[in-house]
Design a protein around this motif. Sequence first.
Motif, PDB file in Angstrom:
ATOM      1  N   ASN A  44      17.592  44.124 -13.551  1.00 26.40           N
ATOM      2  CA  ASN A  44      16.973  43.061 -14.340  1.00 26.40           C
ATOM      3  C   ASN A  44      17.784  41.784 -14.168  1.00 26.40           C
ATOM      4  O   ASN A  44      18.979  41.747 -14.455  1.00 26.40           O
ATOM      5  N   VAL A  45      17.137  40.720 -13.695  1.00 29.75           N
ATOM      6  CA  VAL A  45      17.807  39.458 -13.412  1.00 29.75           C
ATOM      7  C   VAL A  45      17.251  38.391 -14.352  1.00 29.75           C
ATOM      8  O   VAL A  45      16.045  38.107 -14.326  1.00 29.75           O
ATOM      9  N   LEU A  46      18.123  37.813 -15.175  1.00 29.37           N
ATOM     10  CA  LEU A  46      17.726  36.746 -16.096  1.00 29.37           C
ATOM     11  C   LEU A  46      17.747  35.418 -15.354  1.00 29.37           C
ATOM     12  O   LEU A  46      18.729  35.078 -14.687  1.00 29.37           O
ATOM     13  N   GLY A  47      16.644  34.698 -15.447  1.00 32.08           N
ATOM     14  CA  GLY A  47      16.550  33.426 -14.748  1.00 32.08           C
ATOM     15  C   GLY A  47      17.429  32.357 -15.383  1.00 32.08           C
ATOM     16  O   GLY A  47      17.552  32.254 -16.613  1.00 32.08           O
ATOM     17  N   THR A  48      18.074  31.564 -14.533  1.00 30.63           N
ATOM     18  CA  THR A  48      18.846  30.407 -14.991  1.00 30.63           C
ATOM     19  C   THR A  48      17.906  29.216 -15.094  1.00 30.63           C
ATOM     20  O   THR A  48      17.228  28.854 -14.127  1.00 30.63           O
ATOM     21  N   GLU A  63      11.241  20.687  -1.693  1.00 30.37           N
ATOM     22  CA  GLU A  63      12.125  20.284  -0.606  1.00 30.37           C
ATOM     23  C   GLU A  63      13.563  20.732  -0.805  1.00 30.37           C
ATOM     24  O   GLU A  63      14.339  20.731   0.147  1.00 30.37           O
ATOM     25  N   HIS A  64      13.948  21.081  -2.014  1.00 26.12           N
ATOM     26  CA  HIS A  64      15.331  21.452  -2.303  1.00 26.12           C
ATOM     27  C   HIS A  64      15.371  22.822  -2.967  1.00 26.12           C
ATOM     28  O   HIS A  64      14.426  23.228  -3.656  1.00 26.12           O
ATOM     29  N   TRP A  65      16.498  23.485  -2.783  1.00 26.94           N
ATOM     30  CA  TRP A  65      16.750  24.755  -3.474  1.00 26.94           C
ATOM     31  C   TRP A  65      17.621  24.499  -4.687  1.00 26.94           C
ATOM     32  O   TRP A  65      18.595  23.756  -4.621  1.00 26.94           O
ATOM     33  N   HIS A  66      17.244  25.119  -5.789  1.00 28.34           N
ATOM     34  CA  HIS A  66      18.022  25.019  -7.037  1.00 28.34           C
ATOM     35  C   HIS A  66      18.785  26.334  -7.187  1.00 28.34           C
ATOM     36  O   HIS A  66      18.207  27.386  -7.421  1.00 28.34           O
ATOM     37  N   ILE A  67      20.112  26.237  -7.030  1.00 30.21           N
ATOM     38  CA  ILE A  67      20.965  27.418  -6.883  1.00 30.21           C
ATOM     39  C   ILE A  67      21.875  27.534  -8.101  1.00 30.21           C
ATOM     40  O   ILE A  67      22.692  26.646  -8.349  1.00 30.21           O
ATOM     41  N   PRO A  68      21.764  28.606  -8.866  1.00 30.18           N
ATOM     42  CA  PRO A  68      22.603  28.734 -10.076  1.00 30.18           C
ATOM     43  C   PRO A  68      24.060  29.042  -9.777  1.00 30.18           C
ATOM     44  O   PRO A  68      24.929  28.723 -10.592  1.00 30.18           O
ATOM     45  N   PRO A  75      26.873  25.519  -9.876  1.00 33.51           N
ATOM     46  CA  PRO A  75      25.464  25.390  -9.471  1.00 33.51           C
ATOM     47  C   PRO A  75      25.257  24.236  -8.497  1.00 33.51           C
ATOM     48  O   PRO A  75      26.023  23.266  -8.488  1.00 33.51           O
ATOM     49  N   ILE A  76      24.215  24.351  -7.713  1.00 36.48           N
ATOM     50  CA  ILE A  76      23.841  23.320  -6.750  1.00 36.48           C
ATOM     51  C   ILE A  76      22.425  22.875  -7.059  1.00 36.48           C
ATOM     52  O   ILE A  76      21.503  23.692  -7.140  1.00 36.48           O
ATOM     53  N   ASN A  77      22.249  21.566  -7.263  1.00 35.01           N
ATOM     54  CA  ASN A  77      20.941  21.001  -7.638  1.00 35.01           C
ATOM     55  C   ASN A  77      20.404  21.645  -8.907  1.00 35.01           C
ATOM     56  O   ASN A  77      19.194  21.861  -9.043  1.00 35.01           O
ATOM     57  N   GLN A 105      19.000  34.365  -8.569  1.00 31.55           N
ATOM     58  CA  GLN A 105      19.814  34.649  -7.394  1.00 31.55           C
ATOM     59  C   GLN A 105      20.142  36.136  -7.392  1.00 31.55           C
ATOM     60  O   GLN A 105      20.770  36.641  -8.320  1.00 31.55           O
ATOM     61  N   ILE A 106      19.687  36.850  -6.391  1.00 37.06           N
ATOM     62  CA  ILE A 106      19.842  38.308  -6.366  1.00 37.06           C
ATOM     63  C   ILE A 106      20.535  38.732  -5.073  1.00 37.06           C
ATOM     64  O   ILE A 106      20.380  38.084  -4.031  1.00 37.06           O
ATOM     65  N   PRO A 107      21.339  39.810  -5.187  1.00 39.53           N
ATOM     66  CA  PRO A 107      21.599  40.636  -6.378  1.00 39.53           C
ATOM     67  C   PRO A 107      22.580  39.963  -7.333  1.00 39.53           C
ATOM     68  O   PRO A 107      23.293  39.027  -6.953  1.00 39.53           O
ATOM     69  N   ASN A 108      22.611  40.463  -8.570  1.00 39.79           N
ATOM     70  CA  ASN A 108      23.546  39.949  -9.562  1.00 39.79           C
ATOM     71  C   ASN A 108      24.982  40.331  -9.201  1.00 39.79           C
ATOM     72  O   ASN A 108      25.220  41.401  -8.643  1.00 39.79           O
ATOM     73  N   PRO A 109      25.944  39.479  -9.491  1.00 44.71           N
ATOM     74  CA  PRO A 109      27.348  39.901  -9.330  1.00 44.71           C
ATOM     75  C   PRO A 109      27.700  40.968 -10.362  1.00 44.71           C
ATOM     76  O   PRO A 109      27.057  41.083 -11.416  1.00 44.71           O
ATOM     77  N   LYS A 110      28.697  41.774 -10.041  1.00 44.59           N
ATOM     78  CA  LYS A 110      29.114  42.854 -10.927  1.00 44.59           C
ATOM     79  C   LYS A 110      30.621  42.834 -11.074  1.00 44.59           C
ATOM     80  O   LYS A 110      31.343  42.921 -10.080  1.00 44.59           O
ATOM     81  N   VAL A 111      31.087  42.712 -12.310  1.00 43.19           N
ATOM     82  CA  VAL A 111      32.515  42.676 -12.642  1.00 43.19           C
ATOM     83  C   VAL A 111      33.207  41.644 -11.747  1.00 43.19           C
ATOM     84  O   VAL A 111      34.202  41.920 -11.064  1.00 43.19           O
TER      85      VAL A 111
END
Length: 561
Positions: A44-48, A63-68, A75-77, A105-111
């Motif tokens: 389960n990935v919660l959207g930023t 035109e741009h990517w919004h990167i959390p 974050p970028i943009n 952004q998947i997969p989620n980081p862990k620890v």
Amino acid sequence: MGGTILENLSGRKLAVLVCFVLLCQIACFLIGGCIAPAPSNVENVLGTKCLVDTSLPPGTFHEHWHIPRGRDRRPINCHPINNLNSPEAVADERITPNKIVFAFQIPNPKVNHVLDYSRWMQNLIGVLHIEVLYKENIPIAEKPILSLDVKLGYRNKWDPDDKYMLIAKSTEKRYMSCTIEEKRKIEGYQYDCDLLPLFELGSLHHDFYLINLRLPVSESNKEPINEGIGQIEDINVVVINQNGGFTKVWVSLKTVFFPVIIGLMIWFWHRILLLPRPPALLEKMLLILGIALSVLNLPLEFLTLWVELPFMLLLSDIRQGFFYAALLSFWLIFCGEHLMDEVARGRVRSYWKHLSAVGFGCLCLFIFDMCERGVQLKNPFYSIWVTDLGTNLALVFIILAALSASLYFVFLCYMVFQVVRNISYKRTTLPTMSSTRRLFYEGIIYRFNFLMLATLLCAAMTVISYIIGQVSEGHWKWDEDMKLEYTSAFLTGVYGMWNLYVFTLLILYAPSHKSYPPAPERPPSSQEEVEFSRLTTSDISPTEPSEMSSLTEFARKAALD
């Protein structure tokens, strides 16, 4: 007397073969239950919630990517917003629906460890879970239409953090279905909303994936968009992928079974060609079944480790459908050829009604699959489940498919019952035969009854596997809370059972090289003389197996009395 290995194999060797097959079957279940992990993984990935930078030019979403999470986890943009419904956010005039992008952004980081996808994971499916707050002044309309601007991209480990390549972008519509109990109609409580299909990828070839999604609203006097969808608090994406550990076990089984079935099939057909007669219908069907199983066993999954194959899911469905068609057709002909009634058989056209029904069902499966996964090759956001008509058609298809599979199994049980009943009835002629022939036919009958029981067991497990597979795959799409345990042990067990079943048939129904000269016996009785006088010389030739099954010959001779 010549015939098949089933008829001439000694009891001790047959027992060794059966024990070997049972041990292999147990091993297949244990491999799935003790070694392989669960078939699929759910995350389960919660959207930023990103506020689009107003300094960016118009059309920045496309035109741009919004990167959390970018460089140094910055974050970028994307200017993250913690709570869209906070007083500060409501008062900020910059925060409007058209300037909010939900980034996943998947997969989620862990620890605090960055995780990436493995190509062993094969495929990726995403479904939406929207959290809607109850607001008395912002009600939800009945079955509102949710309009999504969505795009999907990827990058690999060696790419820069902001270097995402576009896979697909689309404007999609989904029908929302949210309910709330009367006692929970309090400000701040959440609606219970159904899951919505988002995308499906037939291959998982890259390390990281990014989803950008927004819910635009109409401006000025344009047609209203996203009205009556309530107060959205958060959006989650539930991503499902095949476990890499399960894929390794699954492909290992294929790698083992593939050469075994191929070699056995060549040996079987070589023995058939040595006979002084053309191949019988059942022998041809056994060859077709072996070819279908070999196509299913071919470990094409190894190619996905080096080459991106977005059509792998569709190809896997087609291969499995081909095997199902061959297996179901074989069972019908297998029982029909041993039914031993007055109907002339031995040719495909004798079974055209049965085979037409199987072919029609498989054709419907193929058309449905092309309407879903075929279109997804071009647009991974497409889903037949997004409309009421499509959902109803899909549900009707699944219900009818499960019902058809169950009816087929009932019909097969009826045919097996007829075969066993006819054999039991014709066993009354055994006391009139000589002792050698009586013992010979009794052994064949016992072995054939065991083989028919194994056929029924295989059919039952196949039908159960198909029904559970359809329900397990579909319940994420129609969002029913169904308690299913689709375990690795069941998957590997049924797959091993198919291979071992075909393995056993190819061995037992191969022509035997044994021949038995006629032993001196007492003079035949008058009834026995009448019985055998109606046989041709080729029917009782001790050196040429003119019929594939002596059991069928026995029934034919008994039917003359």
